[in-house]
Design an enzyme around this catalytic site. Structure first.
Site, PDB file in Angstrom:
ATOM      1  N   HIS A  85       0.934  -1.024   0.078  1.00  8.10           N
ATOM      2  CA  HIS A  85      -0.063   0.103  -0.518  1.00  8.10           C
ATOM      3  C   HIS A  85       1.779   1.286  -0.406  1.00  8.10           C
ATOM      4  O   HIS A  85       0.671   2.443  -1.162  1.00  8.10           O
ATOM      5  CB  HIS A  85      -0.457  -0.309   1.427  1.00  8.10           C
ATOM      6  CG  HIS A  85      -1.829   1.054   1.135  1.00  8.10           C
ATOM      7  ND1 HIS A  85      -3.125   1.892   2.179  1.00  8.10           N
ATOM      8  CD2 HIS A  85      -2.047   2.518   0.448  1.00  8.10           C
ATOM      9  CE1 HIS A  85      -3.467   2.456   2.026  1.00  8.10           C
ATOM     10  NE2 HIS A  85      -3.058   3.559   1.284  1.00  8.10           N
ATOM     11  N   GLU A 138       1.070   7.796  -3.663  1.00  8.60           N
ATOM     12  CA  GLU A 138       2.094   7.926  -3.043  1.00  8.60           C
ATOM     13  C   GLU A 138       3.603   8.680  -3.244  1.00  8.60           C
ATOM     14  O   GLU A 138       4.417   8.596  -1.531  1.00  8.60           O
ATOM     15  CB  GLU A 138       2.066   6.369  -2.905  1.00  8.60           C
ATOM     16  CG  GLU A 138       1.135   4.899  -2.115  1.00  8.60           C
ATOM     17  CD  GLU A 138       0.759   5.153  -0.824  1.00  8.60           C
ATOM     18  OE1 GLU A 138       0.891   5.881   0.144  1.00  8.60           O
ATOM     19  OE2 GLU A 138      -0.894   5.286  -0.689  1.00  8.60           O
ATOM     20  N   HIS A 142       3.839  10.313   0.134  1.00 10.52           N
ATOM     21  CA  HIS A 142       5.311   9.381   1.221  1.00 10.52           C
ATOM     22  C   HIS A 142       6.319  10.509   0.685  1.00 10.52           C
ATOM     23  O   HIS A 142       7.332   9.862   1.812  1.00 10.52           O
ATOM     24  CB  HIS A 142       4.851   8.955   1.430  1.00 10.52           C
ATOM     25  CG  HIS A 142       3.052   8.784   2.359  1.00 10.52           C
ATOM     26  ND1 HIS A 142       3.023   9.182   3.319  1.00 10.52           N
ATOM     27  CD2 HIS A 142       2.036   7.939   2.207  1.00 10.52           C
ATOM     28  CE1 HIS A 142       1.609   8.982   4.392  1.00 10.52           C
ATOM     29  NE2 HIS A 142       1.348   8.429   2.790  1.00 10.52           N
TER      30      HIS A 142
END
Ligand SMILES: *[C@@H]1O[C@H](CO)[C@@H](O)[C@H](O)[C@H]1NC(C)=O
Ligand SMILES: *[C@@H]1O[C@H](CO)[C@@H](O)[C@H](O)[C@H]1NC(C)=O
Ligand SMILES: *[C@@H]1O[C@H](CO)[C@@H](O)[C@H](O)[C@H]1NC(C)=O
Ligand SMILES: *[C@@H]1O[C@H](CO)[C@@H](O)[C@H](O)[C@H]1NC(C)=O
Ligand SMILES: *[C@@H]1O[C@H](CO)[C@@H](O)[C@H](O)[C@H]1NC(C)=O
Length: 310
Positions: A85, A138, A142
């Site tokens: 994920h 993502e 992040h």
């Protein structure tokens, strides 16, 4: 005459006033939001302490995704493995930093050497959203925060490390080793926790989602924690206290179990979309087809009326 003019002037003034107000309100709401977003969007303090590495179970992700809209479909990795994920640099006691660099854009070319591996291990399960959109999201949120660690300071290194971990810490294999198979059976939180803990020697975080009618608790994510030398470490409640504390249960039998899974329901681990979910979806699609056909007929009828009256 002048009376009329006055009235229409008043009316126009009224409209202008209302429109002005609406514009003002629009700006107050919209503008206010935007400012807030701009502040929240890019973190100033980009320091962090550990990486929360999150793998999820594609079948659970898919069931949730399909339930959102009959248009949604899924990509399930070929050999039905757990996939990534995300890999989230995290500061103790917060759920950030996030969005650390607004100018460092996702660059597809950088990850081309490992693209097929990413498709396998970091699959975008939400098939109808575009192959790379998940990676790009993502990365922005992040990946751009990981760069203050030498070993993760390029886009390639960031994604490559996540793939390396996915291969080395295969959740499906670990659970399977302990008799926990995705066969639609129910398992206890203790079983799942013990499987990970006894194999990897560290505390994971175990996440569930509540899904369907009647409500089921589905095994959803296993999160592992890595320190800055990229060694596995215990996830512990002190590090994670930001995570909806009352949902996280611990002190079961042998100390900490970090989870948001309800202890009231068994945890389901499906290997495929259950049959009843498929039939609900088929019914929805059928209903919609019927509706579209009816609308089509209505449209033809209206065309016919127009033709008659002209
Ligand atoms: C998902 O749906 C889209 C649009 O209907 C289609 O193009 C695509 O091939 C589907 N993907 C999968 C994996 O079924
Ligand atoms: C943000 O990314 C750009 C482009 O890669 C880079 O030049 C810059 O140094 C980065 N900024 C920070 C604060 O790391
Ligand atoms: C994307 O990455 C490739 C390979 O590293 C590089 O040659 C290219 O200039 C990059 N593109 C952009 C827009 O930064
Ligand atoms: C793979 O996992 C083993 C066991 O936890 C660990 O000792 C090793 O360092 C890991 N290797 C990589 C490349 O992560
Ligand atoms: C990370 O954890 C490993 C294993 O517990 C330890 O040897 C190492 O010193 C730790 N590194 C950092 C930066 O804390």
């Amino acid at each position: 005459m002048s009376y009329r003019t006055d009235l229409s002037l008043i009316a126009i003034e009224g409209i202008v006033f209302i429109v002005g107000d609406l514009i003002l309100i629009f700006f107050l709401i919209g503008g206010g939001r935007e400012t807030k977003c701009a502040i929240a969007a890019f973190d100033q303090d980009t320091s962090w302490d550990y990486i929360l590495y999150v793998q999820h179970w594609p079948i659970t992700v898919c069931m949730q995704w399909m339930a959102k809209s009959p248009d949604n479909n899924c990509t399930i990795p070929l050999n039905y493995q757990w996939t990534v994920h995300g890999s989230w640099p995290t500061k103790i006691g917060t759920d950030g930093p996030q969005y650390c660099n607004s100018t460092w854009h996702f660059n597809k070319t950088e990850i081309e050497p490992i693209e097929s591996e990413l498709e396998q291990y970091w699959t975008n399960i939400q098939a109808n959203t575009g192959l790379e959109s998940f990676w790009e999201y993502e990365w922005k949120k992040h990946g751009t925060c990981a760069l203050n660690l030498k070993t993760l300071d390029t886009e390639f290194n960031y994604f490559n490390e996540a793939v390396t971990w996915a291969k080395n810490y295969s959740i499906g294999d670990i659970l399977g080793l302990h008799g926990i198979h995705p066969d639609g059976s129910a398992y206890s939180i203790q079983q799942i926790h013990d499987a990970i803990k006894s194999t990897l020697g560290v505390n994971p975080v175990i996440e569930c989602v509540v899904h369907g009618k009647p409500k089921m608790s589905l095994l959803s994510e296993i999160r592992l924690c890595f320190n800055k030398t990229l060694n596995l470490i215990d996830c512990d409640i002190d590090k994670m206290h930001y995570l909806f504390l009352d949902e996280y249960l611990y002190d079961l039998e042998d100390g900490q179990i970090l989870t948001d899974c309800s202890l009231k329901r068994p945890i389901m681990y499906f290997g495929e979309i259950p049959h009843f979910e498929r039939s609900i979806r088929d019914e929805e699609l059928e209903e919609r087809q019927k509706y579209l056909t009816q609308m089509g007929q209505l449209y033809q009828f209206l065309q016919f009326l127009i033709w008659l009256t002209l």
